[in-house]
Design an enzyme around this catalytic site. Structure first.
Site, PDB file in Angstrom:
ATOM      1  N   ASP A  37       0.856  -1.199   0.000  1.00  0.00           N
ATOM      2  CA  ASP A  37       0.000   0.000   0.000  1.00  0.00           C
ATOM      3  C   ASP A  37       0.886   1.241   0.000  1.00  0.00           C
ATOM      4  OD1 ASP A  37      -3.277   0.356   0.998  1.00  0.00           O
ATOM      5  OD2 ASP A  37      -1.984   2.108   0.717  1.00  0.00           O
ATOM      6  N   ASP A  72       4.346   2.306  -5.863  1.00  0.00           N
ATOM      7  CA  ASP A  72       3.132   2.586  -6.636  1.00  0.00           C
ATOM      8  C   ASP A  72       2.845   1.398  -7.568  1.00  0.00           C
ATOM      9  OD1 ASP A  72       1.178   3.545  -8.286  1.00  0.00           O
ATOM     10  OD2 ASP A  72       2.275   5.348  -8.915  1.00  0.00           O
ATOM     11  N   ILE A  73       1.725   0.710  -7.355  1.00  0.00           N
ATOM     12  CA  ILE A  73       1.445  -0.481  -8.182  1.00  0.00           C
ATOM     13  C   ILE A  73       0.880  -0.111  -9.563  1.00  0.00           C
ATOM     14  CG2 ILE A  73       1.300  -2.204  -6.371  1.00  0.00           C
ATOM     15  CD1 ILE A  73      -1.807  -0.582  -7.982  1.00  0.00           C
ATOM     16  N   TYR A 168     -14.116   5.128 -13.486  1.00  0.00           N
ATOM     17  CA  TYR A 168     -14.041   3.989 -12.567  1.00  0.00           C
ATOM     18  C   TYR A 168     -14.791   2.778 -13.156  1.00  0.00           C
ATOM     19  CZ  TYR A 168     -14.748   1.635  -8.017  1.00  0.00           C
ATOM     20  OH  TYR A 168     -14.788   0.742  -6.976  1.00  0.00           O
ATOM     21  N   LYS A 172     -13.225  -0.807 -14.209  1.00  0.00           N
ATOM     22  CA  LYS A 172     -13.688  -2.015 -13.531  1.00  0.00           C
ATOM     23  C   LYS A 172     -14.212  -3.060 -14.522  1.00  0.00           C
ATOM     24  CE  LYS A 172     -12.764  -1.219  -9.211  1.00  0.00           C
ATOM     25  NZ  LYS A 172     -11.583  -1.916  -8.667  1.00  0.00           N
ATOM     26  N   THR A 202     -16.476   1.772   3.401  1.00  0.00           N
ATOM     27  CA  THR A 202     -15.076   2.187   3.546  1.00  0.00           C
ATOM     28  C   THR A 202     -15.028   3.678   3.214  1.00  0.00           C
ATOM     29  OG1 THR A 202     -14.532   1.819   1.232  1.00  0.00           O
ATOM     30  CG2 THR A 202     -14.272  -0.077   2.710  1.00  0.00           C
TER      31      THR A 202
END
Ligand code: NAD
Length: 289
Positions: A37, A72-73, A168, A172, A202
């Site tokens: 993370d 950073d992924i 988004y 997705k 969340t």
């Protein structure tokens, strides 16, 4: 015996709501955790750092084993470093859970190219950046009997469409196409690939106006804790039979999605006359939508 004893599970977004619960449950089930993370703000503009290290401490305090990864992924170098972190700490990575994400909501007519690109980059390219090195590594192992797992994160915002989340939603749904493709191409290296569509309270859902929220659970049912069990199961050797599927998890409910398939068909005998085609399409398709 615990379901994940000795399995190495790398989780992106592990410092956040859902990823954190997945990491804790997998660790409690005996997995060795690579907690990845970067510590990003919800829109990804600020890097606060820290949550991966905090989670590692929490897992170790509870008697588990974990190592932090904070790159950073969304960059391929971050995905390569994730794999290397797992190899250095535990000598292998068996499972990849792609849970990292950001949001920059805007109606399509107001969205800037930067908002579009940033969300596509973290979600869709973020999946590519981790899956590419992991799949290359598993390929070098050349073991069709291995139990390697890719668990991706999609969303009802894509599956249903959600006003204000065009970037988004597109990312997705791209992740679903990617998941189907991985499922069709990696079984000879002992890899299955599935996607989770979660619903949980969340910081991400807290930022969505109530009328646009796609779930109705209340109280305890909203906890991200309830997303973790199906992910832990998918991470286990027991889930070998399950490949190329989308599973929705919200509250205490699990749903298996079907794959899109044609529901009505009109077969012509040659090139269509436009008027005639319009009549038949209205006759046959209109009743089905
Ligand atoms: N919460 C829901 O109801 C819901 C619904 C549908 C889909 N999802 C998906 O589930 C996943 C987890 O969502 P959440 O609600 O726990 O979100 P969250 O915001 O609580 O956690 C996301 C985590 O990803 C990390 N992250 C962001 N960009 C990163 C990057 N470039 N590199 C590394 N880490 C990065 C953040 O630091 C954060 O800790 C996301 O993919 C999200 O899109 C969540």
């Amino acid at each position: 015996m615990a379901m994940l004893e000795g399995r190495v599970v790398a989780i992106t977004g592990a410092g956040g709501g859902i990823g954190r619960e997945i990491a804790k449950l997998c660790a409690a089930e005996g997995a060795l955790i690579v907690a990845s993370d970067i510590g990003a703000s919800l829109d990804g503009t600020e890097i606060t750092g820290g949550p991966a290290h905090e989670l590692v401490k929490e897992i170790q305090t509870a008697g588990g084993e974990a190592v932090a990864h904070t790159d950073d992924i969304s960059e391929i170098a971050g995905g390569e470093a994730l794999l290397q972190t797992g190899l250095d700490a535990f000598g292998n990575v068996d499972v990849l859970v792609n849970c990292a994400g950001i949001m920059r909501d805007r109606m399509i007519f107001n969205m800037t190219p930067e908002e579009w690109d940033a969300v596509i980059k973290v979600h869709l390219r973020g999946h590519f950046s981790t899956i590419r090195p992991l799949s290359a590594y598993w390929r070098t192992q050349g073991n069709a009997d291995a139990n390697n797992r890719i668990i991706n994160f999609t969303s009802a915002a894509g599956l249903n469409g959600n006003a204000g989340q065009p970037n988004y939603a597109a990312a997705k749904m791209g992740i679903i196409g990617l998941t189907y493709t991985l499922a069709n191409s990696l079984t000879k290296y002992g890899v299955t690939a599935n996607a989770i569509s979660p619903g949980a309270a969340t910081r991400m859902t807290a930022a969505v106006p109530k009328e646009r929220l796609l779930y109705a659970e209340e109280g305890d049912e909203r906890s991200p804790r309830h997303v973790a069990p199906i992910v832990a199961y998918l991470a286990s050797e027991r889930s070998r039979w399950l490949n190329g599927q989308v599973i929705d998890t919200r509250g205490y409910t699990l749903s298996l999605y079907n794959k899109p398939e044609p529901i009505r068909q009109i077969v012509g005998t040659g090139a269509w006359d436009l008027e005639r085609m319009a009549d038949i399409v209205e006759d046959v398709f209109q009743a089905a939508v």
